[in-house]
Design a protein around this motif. Structure first.
Motif, PDB file in Angstrom:
ATOM      1  N   ARG A 241       0.963  -1.225  -0.212  1.00 53.30           N
ATOM      2  CA  ARG A 241       0.207   0.387   0.016  1.00 53.30           C
ATOM      3  C   ARG A 241       0.926   1.254  -0.422  1.00 53.30           C
ATOM      4  NH1 ARG A 241      -4.052  -1.544   4.948  1.00 53.30           N
ATOM      5  NH2 ARG A 241      -5.628  -3.015   3.485  1.00 53.30           N
ATOM      6  N   TYR A 243       3.761   1.391  -0.963  1.00 53.95           N
ATOM      7  CA  TYR A 243       4.410   1.748  -2.771  1.00 53.95           C
ATOM      8  C   TYR A 243       3.475   2.582  -3.049  1.00 53.95           C
ATOM      9  CZ  TYR A 243       7.429   0.904  -6.391  1.00 53.95           C
ATOM     10  OH  TYR A 243       8.033   0.835  -7.353  1.00 53.95           O
ATOM     11  N   LEU A 244       2.125   2.066  -3.396  1.00 56.06           N
ATOM     12  CA  LEU A 244       1.901   2.544  -4.506  1.00 56.06           C
ATOM     13  C   LEU A 244       0.970   3.984  -3.971  1.00 56.06           C
ATOM     14  CD1 LEU A 244      -1.759  -0.365  -4.982  1.00 56.06           C
ATOM     15  CD2 LEU A 244       0.725   0.177  -6.517  1.00 56.06           C
ATOM     16  N   ALA A 248       1.959   5.959  -7.093  1.00 59.43           N
ATOM     17  CA  ALA A 248       1.156   7.137  -8.254  1.00 59.43           C
ATOM     18  C   ALA A 248       0.946   8.125  -7.562  1.00 59.43           C
ATOM     19  CB  ALA A 248       0.269   5.872  -7.670  1.00 59.43           C
ATOM     20  N   GLU A 254      -3.086   4.964  -8.229  1.00 59.35           N
ATOM     21  CA  GLU A 254      -2.843   4.176  -6.975  1.00 59.35           C
ATOM     22  C   GLU A 254      -3.777   2.329  -7.465  1.00 59.35           C
ATOM     23  OE1 GLU A 254      -2.828   5.611  -3.536  1.00 59.35           O
ATOM     24  OE2 GLU A 254      -3.149   3.782  -2.669  1.00 59.35           O
ATOM     25  N   GLU A 255      -5.218   2.146  -7.864  1.00 62.60           N
ATOM     26  CA  GLU A 255      -5.559   1.354  -8.018  1.00 62.60           C
ATOM     27  C   GLU A 255      -4.810   0.585  -9.707  1.00 62.60           C
ATOM     28  OE1 GLU A 255      -7.833  -0.527  -6.675  1.00 62.60           O
ATOM     29  OE2 GLU A 255      -6.890   0.611  -5.453  1.00 62.60           O
ATOM     30  N   VAL A 257      -1.732   1.393 -10.901  1.00 65.17           N
ATOM     31  CA  VAL A 257      -0.583   0.994 -10.782  1.00 65.17           C
ATOM     32  C   VAL A 257      -0.757  -0.230  -9.686  1.00 65.17           C
ATOM     33  CG1 VAL A 257       1.880   1.175  -9.654  1.00 65.17           C
ATOM     34  CG2 VAL A 257       0.712   2.952 -10.957  1.00 65.17           C
ATOM     35  N   GLY A 258      -1.522  -1.081  -9.808  1.00 58.46           N
ATOM     36  CA  GLY A 258      -1.724  -2.434  -8.921  1.00 58.46           C
ATOM     37  C   GLY A 258      -2.203  -2.681 -10.288  1.00 58.46           C
TER      38      GLY A 258
END
Lengths: 443, 184
Positions: A241, A243-244, A248, A254-255, A257-258
């Motif tokens: 979490r 890292y994102l 991002a 973030e979503e 990139v994940g």
């Protein structure tokens, strides 16, 4: 039943094949992994005779039952039971060595090194593994108590698993969507699940080459069983979490990139079919959520990066121009989560032990589990990405990168920390029902 | 580990520091024989040749095998170079390759794909060659005649795989074109 190539699909002996090889666990699951050391071979074999009626076959799996139970043995375990030298020598080399000894092949270095594994994982004391799964937590109480009282063996490791309250695995992703369709299985073939000959996963049947795979002797061991890799993986959810958050540009990013790291959105919707935003309806539809290929629609990885987790563990048709026969490097994957959920929004590790236990089943540990680990997960050369590793599960040391193709230029994540740590594992042989009987009857 | 402070170079005209700038550390393959530095590994086989007919069969076969070598070896994607020679007065066959990535995981894919070419070179040439039918038999034959290099130097850039090199050349070209365009 014939397939288009004219070869006859064999009839699988469902009542002789242990259920976990052909059937998935329920979506809402509670379970326990139990590892035993055999102390008294004679008493252990009697216990094995006693358990045999409880072992769930693939035929039994569908009928309502309080729990399912499956059992497997390591090389050391087979030795302890008194399997003769000629038979022992007929098992595959990597199985005989054990997972810890394969550390260089598997890339288990640094934090993943077997010297850091949780004892007794990786030791020669692990002889037998039992997996009990149920849809009701209470239904596990009785078999769990029975499991403690077995004669001739000591319970040396226990791991409780259950579906997290989120319905997802710990990193927040819906898991267990993809997988090969075993020809001859009565599970309905879902779109996108590649059809693979049963011998790739079950000993005694034709594999992709048209011949049955190498199998141990004698005959009692040669059919309806499989090799099994058990692997306990710790998930550093907070690090993921964080890292994102750090790399991002926004919560939406973030979503994204994940999703670019995994190949699916958290809901399970595949990037291949929904490259820009999540689509929960797509994720929930088994007729659509796995129905995609890469070669024609996404050759440059613009939707699903070549290094994304699901594209690594299953390249589908994207390696068509190479000499690699992807169908010979597939495996059956069974996963179950353990440990408490890290509450939403928490970015600091709470020190809790959480993660996922994987079981990988196939006829050849070296050609399937080890190959995928060594060639497709821990390296990137197969897709021209040099030494890049799987972004989620890779054995990162803080210097690794992850390339996300894009226009006009690619995006590259740097400084990937370790998200997943191997707590331990082992290679097992999952015997057929006949083989269990044979083992229990050894002099 | 190389230690320049204690190393005594072969030639008095070269310093230990100079050697240290270039030296590499070989290790053994993860599985099987063969030396490796970084991602550059050697595979060296010296096998007996069928007498007296093997050598002439080889010389005849070498023509087509040469024409097709870049196809069969190139498509594997992991081979940097390969040489096949009759040595020791035609008594033995040297088959030597430099490759990247691991050999063992791919062995079945390699055998299945390059089998026709390998069979063409070895059958009736190499004594005792079992034919490329099963991975196990082929590996046994290899184990019998594979030797390990006593001295191994694979590349000044041992981490570069064939795909890395192809990509680097392409990128350099594209970049040069870009700079040329900007220059105008």
């Amino acid at each position: 039943m014939n397939d288009s190539a004219g070869r006859t699909v064999p009839t699988l002996e469902f009542d002789d094949i242990q259920g976990t090889l052909l059937r998935r666990r329920p979506e809402d699951y509670h379970g326990v992994y139990l590892l035993y050391r055999i102390d008294d071979a004679g008493a252990a074999k009697q216990s094995l005779h006693g358990i045999l009626p409880t072992v769930t076959s693939a035929a039994d799996w569908e009928s309502p039952r309080p729990f399912t139970l499956n059992i497997a043995f390591t090389y050391s375990g087979l030795e302890q039971l008194g399997v003769q030298a000629e038979s022992l020598a007929s098992f595959s080399a990597e199985f005989r060595e054990g997972m810890a000894a394969r550390r260089n092949v598997l890339g288990d270095t640094g934090a993943n090194d077997p010297v850091n594994w949780v004892p007794p994982l990786g030791s020669r004391d692990v002889h037998c593994g039992v997996l009990i799964i149920s849809e009701e937590a209470e239904a596990l109480d009785e078999p769990r108590n029975e499991a403690r009282r077995l004669a001739g063996v000591s319970l040396i490791y226990q791991l409780d698993v259950s579906v997290p309250s989120t319905g997802r695995e710990h990193f927040g992703f819906r898991d267990g969507i993809g997988g090969p369709h075993i020809l001859g299985s009565t599970n309905p073939p879902l779109p996108g699940h590649d059809e693979v000959w049963p011998g790739e996963f079950i000993l005694g049947y034709q594999d992709e080459s048209g011949e049955p795979p190498d199998a141990p002797v004698p005959d009692a061991l040669a059919c309806n069983g499989s090799y099994l890799a058990f692997r306990q993986l710790h998930s550093d959810v907070a690090a993921f979490r964080q890292y994102l958050r750090d790399h991002a540009r926004s919560p939406e990013d973030e979503e994204l990139v994940g999703a670019k790291m995994i190949g699916r959105w958290r809901s399970g919707a595949p990037l291949a079919l929904s490259p820009d935003k999540d689509d929960p309806d797509l994720a929930a539809d088994p007729m659509r959520n796995n129905d995609f290929l890469y070669y024609d629609d996404d050759p440059h990885g613009q939707c699903v990066p070549h290094g994304a987790h699901i594209r690594r563990v299953n390249p589908r048709d994207s390696l068509k121009d190479s000499v690699v026969a992807v169908n010979t490097h597939r495996l059956i994957r069974r996963g179950a989560a353990y440990g408490p959920v890290l509450p939403d929004g928490v970015l600091e590790d709470d020190g809790a032990e959480r993660g996922i236990v994987f079981i990988f089943l196939g006829a050849s540990l070296s050609r399937q589990f080890e190959f995928i680990q060594q060639v497709w997960m821990n390296d990137g050369d197969f897709v021209g990405l040099g030494t890049e590793k799987d972004p989620l599960t890779g054995n990162h040391d803080g210097t690794d990168t992850y390339t996300i193709p894009g226009k006009p230029v690619r995006r590259r994540l740097t400084g990937l920390p370790r998200f997943v740590t191997v707590r331990g594992g082992e290679y097992f042989f999952l015997p057929s029902m006949t083989a269990i009987e044979w083992l229990a009857s050894l002099p | 580990m190389f230690d320049a402070s204690t190393y005594d170079p072969i030639s008095p005209h070269v310093t230990a520091g100079e050697i240290g700038r270039y030296t590499q550390e070989p290790r053994r393959q993860n599985e099987g024989a063969g030396s490796r530095v970084g991602n550059r590994a050697e595979f060296t086989l010296v096998a007996p040749v069928v007498q007296p007919t093997g050598p002439s069969v080889f010389r005849e076969r070498a023509k087509k095998a040469q024409i097709e070598a870049p196809y069969w070896e190139g498509r594997l994607g992991t081979v940097h170079d390969l040489r096949v020679c009759l040595i020791n007065n035609d008594r033995q066959l040297l088959f030597a390759a430099t490759y990247s990535d691991e050999f063992m995981p791919y062995v079945q894919d390699v055998i299945r794909f390059a089998g026709p070419w390998i069979d063409y070179i070895f059958t009736d040439v190499a004594e005792g060659f079992p034919g490329v039918k099963s991975a196990d038999e082929t590996l046994q034959y290899i184990a019998k005649y594979q030797i390990e290099a006593g001295i191994w130097y694979g590349s000044p850039d041992p981490e570069a795989t064939p795909r890395d090199i192809t990509k680097s050349l392409r990128v350099t070209n594209a970049f040069n074109q870009l700079l040329d365009t900007v220059q105008e």
